[in-house]
Write a protein that holds these residues in place. Structure first.
Motif, PDB file in Angstrom:
ATOM      1  N   ILE A  14       0.813  -1.212   0.000  1.00  0.00           N
ATOM      2  CA  ILE A  14       0.000   0.000   0.000  1.00  0.00           C
ATOM      3  C   ILE A  14       0.852   1.270   0.000  1.00  0.00           C
ATOM      4  CG2 ILE A  14      -0.236   0.190   2.513  1.00  0.00           C
ATOM      5  CD1 ILE A  14      -3.086   1.085   2.094  1.00  0.00           C
ATOM      6  N   VAL A  15       2.048   1.196   0.583  1.00  0.00           N
ATOM      7  CA  VAL A  15       2.878   2.397   0.684  1.00  0.00           C
ATOM      8  C   VAL A  15       3.523   2.751  -0.649  1.00  0.00           C
ATOM      9  CG1 VAL A  15       4.921   3.402   1.787  1.00  0.00           C
ATOM     10  CG2 VAL A  15       3.278   2.114   3.152  1.00  0.00           C
ATOM     11  N   VAL A  16       3.945   1.728  -1.424  1.00  0.00           N
ATOM     12  CA  VAL A  16       4.606   2.019  -2.708  1.00  0.00           C
ATOM     13  C   VAL A  16       3.713   2.842  -3.639  1.00  0.00           C
ATOM     14  CG1 VAL A  16       5.521   1.005  -4.828  1.00  0.00           C
ATOM     15  CG2 VAL A  16       6.250   0.114  -2.617  1.00  0.00           C
ATOM     16  N   PRO A  17       2.460   2.422  -3.948  1.00  0.00           N
ATOM     17  CA  PRO A  17       1.629   3.264  -4.814  1.00  0.00           C
ATOM     18  C   PRO A  17       1.282   4.612  -4.193  1.00  0.00           C
ATOM     19  CG  PRO A  17       0.355   1.429  -3.938  1.00  0.00           C
ATOM     20  CD  PRO A  17       1.779   1.151  -3.618  1.00  0.00           C
TER      21      PRO A  17
ATOM     22  N   ALA B 192       2.022  10.341  -4.443  1.00  0.00           N
ATOM     23  CA  ALA B 192       2.386  11.569  -3.741  1.00  0.00           C
ATOM     24  C   ALA B 192       3.480  12.332  -4.490  1.00  0.00           C
ATOM     25  CB  ALA B 192       2.851  11.243  -2.326  1.00  0.00           C
ATOM     26  N   ILE B 193       4.401  11.595  -5.114  1.00  0.00           N
ATOM     27  CA  ILE B 193       5.494  12.233  -5.857  1.00  0.00           C
ATOM     28  C   ILE B 193       5.012  12.805  -7.184  1.00  0.00           C
ATOM     29  CG2 ILE B 193       7.693  11.810  -7.046  1.00  0.00           C
ATOM     30  CD1 ILE B 193       8.293   9.661  -4.916  1.00  0.00           C
TER      31      ILE B 193
ATOM     32  N   LEU C  22      14.784 -10.167   0.123  1.00  0.00           N
ATOM     33  CA  LEU C  22      13.587  -9.363   0.378  1.00  0.00           C
ATOM     34  C   LEU C  22      13.806  -8.418   1.546  1.00  0.00           C
ATOM     35  CD1 LEU C  22      10.843 -12.105  -0.117  1.00  0.00           C
ATOM     36  CD2 LEU C  22      11.232 -10.106  -1.570  1.00  0.00           C
ATOM     37  N   ILE C  23      14.536  -8.862   2.567  1.00  0.00           N
ATOM     38  CA  ILE C  23      14.837  -7.987   3.699  1.00  0.00           C
ATOM     39  C   ILE C  23      15.705  -6.811   3.246  1.00  0.00           C
ATOM     40  CG2 ILE C  23      16.071  -7.851   5.898  1.00  0.00           C
ATOM     41  CD1 ILE C  23      15.206 -10.753   6.415  1.00  0.00           C
ATOM     42  N   VAL C  24      16.695  -7.088   2.410  1.00  0.00           N
ATOM     43  CA  VAL C  24      17.590  -6.032   1.916  1.00  0.00           C
ATOM     44  C   VAL C  24      16.812  -4.988   1.105  1.00  0.00           C
ATOM     45  CG1 VAL C  24      19.510  -5.551   0.346  1.00  0.00           C
ATOM     46  CG2 VAL C  24      19.652  -7.476   1.947  1.00  0.00           C
ATOM     47  N   THR C  25      15.908  -5.424   0.248  1.00  0.00           N
ATOM     48  CA  THR C  25      15.144  -4.455  -0.548  1.00  0.00           C
ATOM     49  C   THR C  25      14.183  -3.648   0.335  1.00  0.00           C
ATOM     50  OG1 THR C  25      13.520  -6.186  -1.113  1.00  0.00           O
ATOM     51  CG2 THR C  25      15.277  -5.758  -2.699  1.00  0.00           C
ATOM     52  N   ALA C  26      13.650  -4.264   1.395  1.00  0.00           N
ATOM     53  CA  ALA C  26      12.795  -3.506   2.317  1.00  0.00           C
ATOM     54  C   ALA C  26      13.597  -2.390   2.989  1.00  0.00           C
ATOM     55  CB  ALA C  26      12.183  -4.440   3.358  1.00  0.00           C
ATOM     56  N   VAL C  27      14.841  -2.689   3.350  1.00  0.00           N
ATOM     57  CA  VAL C  27      15.708  -1.664   3.935  1.00  0.00           C
ATOM     58  C   VAL C  27      16.003  -0.569   2.906  1.00  0.00           C
ATOM     59  CG1 VAL C  27      18.013  -1.220   4.872  1.00  0.00           C
ATOM     60  CG2 VAL C  27      16.721  -3.237   5.626  1.00  0.00           C
ATOM     61  N   ALA C  28      16.171  -0.947   1.644  1.00  0.00           N
ATOM     62  CA  ALA C  28      16.412   0.046   0.590  1.00  0.00           C
ATOM     63  C   ALA C  28      15.204   0.964   0.410  1.00  0.00           C
ATOM     64  CB  ALA C  28      16.741  -0.669  -0.727  1.00  0.00           C
ATOM     65  N   PHE C  29      13.993   0.413   0.480  1.00  0.00           N
ATOM     66  CA  PHE C  29      12.794   1.255   0.430  1.00  0.00           C
ATOM     67  C   PHE C  29      12.828   2.279   1.567  1.00  0.00           C
ATOM     68  CE2 PHE C  29      10.379  -2.133  -2.005  1.00  0.00           C
ATOM     69  CZ  PHE C  29      10.046  -1.319  -3.071  1.00  0.00           C
ATOM     70  N   TRP C  30      13.163   1.791   2.759  1.00  0.00           N
ATOM     71  CA  TRP C  30      13.221   2.697   3.918  1.00  0.00           C
ATOM     72  C   TRP C  30      14.256   3.803   3.692  1.00  0.00           C
ATOM     73  CZ3 TRP C  30      17.789   3.022   6.859  1.00  0.00           C
ATOM     74  CH2 TRP C  30      17.717   3.918   7.936  1.00  0.00           C
ATOM     75  N   ALA C  31      15.424   3.445   3.172  1.00  0.00           N
ATOM     76  CA  ALA C  31      16.501   4.418   2.991  1.00  0.00           C
ATOM     77  C   ALA C  31      16.110   5.518   2.014  1.00  0.00           C
ATOM     78  CB  ALA C  31      17.774   3.705   2.513  1.00  0.00           C
ATOM     79  N   GLN C  32      15.464   5.144   0.888  1.00  0.00           N
ATOM     80  CA  GLN C  32      15.099   6.179  -0.083  1.00  0.00           C
ATOM     81  C   GLN C  32      14.006   7.101   0.456  1.00  0.00           C
ATOM     82  OE1 GLN C  32      12.065   6.476  -2.123  1.00  0.00           O
ATOM     83  NE2 GLN C  32      11.121   4.841  -0.899  1.00  0.00           N
ATOM     84  N   ALA C  33      13.095   6.545   1.244  1.00  0.00           N
ATOM     85  CA  ALA C  33      12.039   7.385   1.799  1.00  0.00           C
ATOM     86  C   ALA C  33      12.573   8.281   2.909  1.00  0.00           C
ATOM     87  CB  ALA C  33      10.895   6.515   2.329  1.00  0.00           C
ATOM     88  N   ALA C  34      13.445   7.726   3.766  1.00  0.00           N
ATOM     89  CA  ALA C  34      13.996   8.501   4.874  1.00  0.00           C
ATOM     90  C   ALA C  34      14.897   9.632   4.385  1.00  0.00           C
ATOM     91  CB  ALA C  34      14.777   7.582   5.805  1.00  0.00           C
TER      92      ALA C  34
ATOM     93  N   LEU D 265      12.567   4.728  -6.793  1.00  0.00           N
ATOM     94  CA  LEU D 265      11.543   3.933  -6.113  1.00  0.00           C
ATOM     95  C   LEU D 265      11.104   2.751  -6.978  1.00  0.00           C
ATOM     96  CD1 LEU D 265       9.531   3.535  -3.794  1.00  0.00           C
ATOM     97  CD2 LEU D 265       8.055   5.251  -4.869  1.00  0.00           C
ATOM     98  N   LEU D 266      10.881   3.006  -8.258  1.00  0.00           N
ATOM     99  CA  LEU D 266      10.464   1.945  -9.164  1.00  0.00           C
ATOM    100  C   LEU D 266      11.574   0.901  -9.364  1.00  0.00           C
ATOM    101  CD1 LEU D 266       8.559   4.060 -11.849  1.00  0.00           C
ATOM    102  CD2 LEU D 266       7.554   2.389 -10.275  1.00  0.00           C
ATOM    103  N   SER D 267      12.827   1.335  -9.349  1.00  0.00           N
ATOM    104  CA  SER D 267      13.945   0.400  -9.519  1.00  0.00           C
ATOM    105  C   SER D 267      14.070  -0.536  -8.320  1.00  0.00           C
ATOM    106  CB  SER D 267      15.252   1.175  -9.712  1.00  0.00           C
ATOM    107  OG  SER D 267      15.201   1.960 -10.891  1.00  0.00           O
TER     108      SER D 267
END
Length: 451
Positions: free
Chosen positions: A48-51, A56-57, A102-114, A123-125
């Motif tokens: 839900i957060v990705v879309p 928002a962007i 999958l854990i590593v990519t979840a951390v990457a999502f967090w890093a780009q948002a933070a 985000l799409l990559s």
């Protein structure tokens, strides 16, 4: 002495409708199933957060739909290759590798948002990389089911897994929709990474699950083993040859694609929430409810899946379920058109229609997945599950692209309504082409192993 519920008329019939918990007798399945209760909440927060972040962007449903393309390509490539890997290497080891990914990519999502970059292409990559790991992980995980549950309980295991997944898909969207305006995106991505640790624990506790190296009739054993240890185009092609000889399974894929590509308006939810229901565009109650509606219906369907998992006329059951799904999407589209930019009765009608669709989708999904796992040889299960993943997960991503494009040209309600009509028409045409699908009965009934 009989219990009060057993003496009560209809008590036994009611219990037979409830989910069959026999697979939980297996400690390995039970650990994976329990861990999934935790992990699925984080996964659904991510969904839900990705879309929401993309919208928002960019402020565009077309970009939300573009996420479907970024997810679909790795799903196709790595779904096929991952299925071949699952047939040729220890499935426990493969699950460990992909779960860490999958854990590593979840951390990457967090890093780009933070970091506050607000870069939709980054985000799409990351999303594409996540889907690559998912595309290998999911068919591998599904392929082990028949090896870790009691004999004859595959359909029940499928139902239990789907019920937990869909229950998490209720909690995740509701939490995400309500928390996004409060916490922002970064914290919710981080929660996904933390939740995935539960599945990693359950996978570590699995026994070794080496592949079956048995060959086909006429094959030299050493040549067969050597080929099966080297995944590549040939092994993938063998899966398609095997599948081509099973038209009933092919038909189940076609019907699912019809249902999802035309009937899944997921990419339109941000537009429906902000334009048709008048919410802020950064989440909200109906944004959350629309994402949670199908999973809520699926949980209801899962709780009362006993009759479905024991159904003899499996093909007919799938067709009826998909037709009900299409009818629910039609009602949803009509309600969205009538909402007229504000939250009211029609907004609630749209949500309820989506819930009913979720019940129908659950019944269809359980029967299709059980059909595939029961009919396939274990030596081919990984590859067929890879194809199945492409259909099941790729169909909604094609729908994201199609509905995102349609929503940018027409109203979200009209795009949804037309999609529901196409589901019903497409299903009727498909059944007319292969009428034998309606008469399909699983082998566990025809061989006398189950009454």
């Amino acid at each position: 002495m009989a219990s009060r519920s057993e003496r009560r008329p209809g008590g036994a019939a009611f219990r037979s409708m409830l989910a069959d918990t026999t697979p939980l007798q297996s400690p390995h399945f039970r650990r994976l199933w329990t861990a999934n209760i935790i992990t699925v909440v984080g996964a659904q927060l991510n969904i839900i957060v990705v879309p929401a972040q993309i919208y928002a962007i960019t402020g565009s449903s077309a970009y939300v739909g573009l996420a479907g393309a970024f997810g679909l390509v790795p799903l196709i490539v790595f779904g096929l290759y991952g299925g071949a890997l699952a047939d040729m290497m220890d499935r426990r080891r493969l699950l460990m590798i992909t779960t860490v990914g999958l854990i590593v990519t979840a951390v990457a999502f967090w890093a780009q948002a933070a970091s506050g970059l607000d870069n939709v292409w980054l985000l799409l990559s990351i999303f594409a990389l996540q889907q690559a790991f998912f595309a290998v992980n999911q068919p591998t995980r599904t392929a082990i089911t028949a090896r870790i549950v009691p004999e004859g309980s595959v359909a029940a295991a499928v139902s239990l897994n789907m019920t937990v997944q869909q229950a998490g898909a209720i909690v995740g969207p509701i939490l995400g929709g309500l928390l996004i305006p409060v916490t922002g995106f970064a914290l919710l991505y981080l929660l996904d990474a933390v939740c995935l640790a539960a599945t990693l624990w359950a996978v570590v506790k699995l026994p070794a699950l080496p592949p079956d190296l048995g060959g086909e009739p006429g094959d030299a054993p050493d040549a067969t083993a050597r080929r099966r240890r080297t995944p590549g185009f040939r092994s993938i092609a063998e899966g398609f040859v095997y599948l081509a000889a099973m038209p009933i399974l092919l038909m189940s894929f076609v019907i699912d694609l019809i249902a999802m590509v035309f009937g899944m308006p997921r990419a339109l939810i941000p537009q429906i929430s902000s334009v048709d229901f008048g919410e802020t565009g950064d989440g909200g109650l109906f944004y959350a409810l629309l994402f949670a509606a199908v999973p809520l219906g699926a949980v209801v369907g899962g709780v009362f899946s006993g009759t479905v998992t024991r159904l003899r006329r499996q093909g007919a059951g799938i067709v009826v379920s998909v037709l009900c799904w299409g009818a629910a999407i039609i009602v949803m589209g009509l309600a969205v058109n009538l909402a007229d930019g504000r939250v009211g009765l029609w907004a609630w009608v749209a949500v309820v229609a989506f819930v009913v669709g979720g019940v129908a989708d659950m019944f269809s999904s359980v029967q299709r997945s059980a059909m595939l796992q029961e009919a396939a040889d274990d030596r081919m299960r990984g590859r067929l599950q890879g194809v199945f993943l492409i259909v099941v997960a790729g169909g909604p991503r094609l729908a994201d692209m199609l509905h995102g494009w349609a929503g940018s040209l027409f109203s979200a309600g009209t795009a949804t309504l037309v999609g529901g009509v196409l589901v019903i028409v497409g299903t009727i045409v498909a059944v007319a082409v292969v009428p034998s699908f309606l008469a399909y009965v699983p082998a566990r009934f025809t061989d006398g192993s189950e009454k």
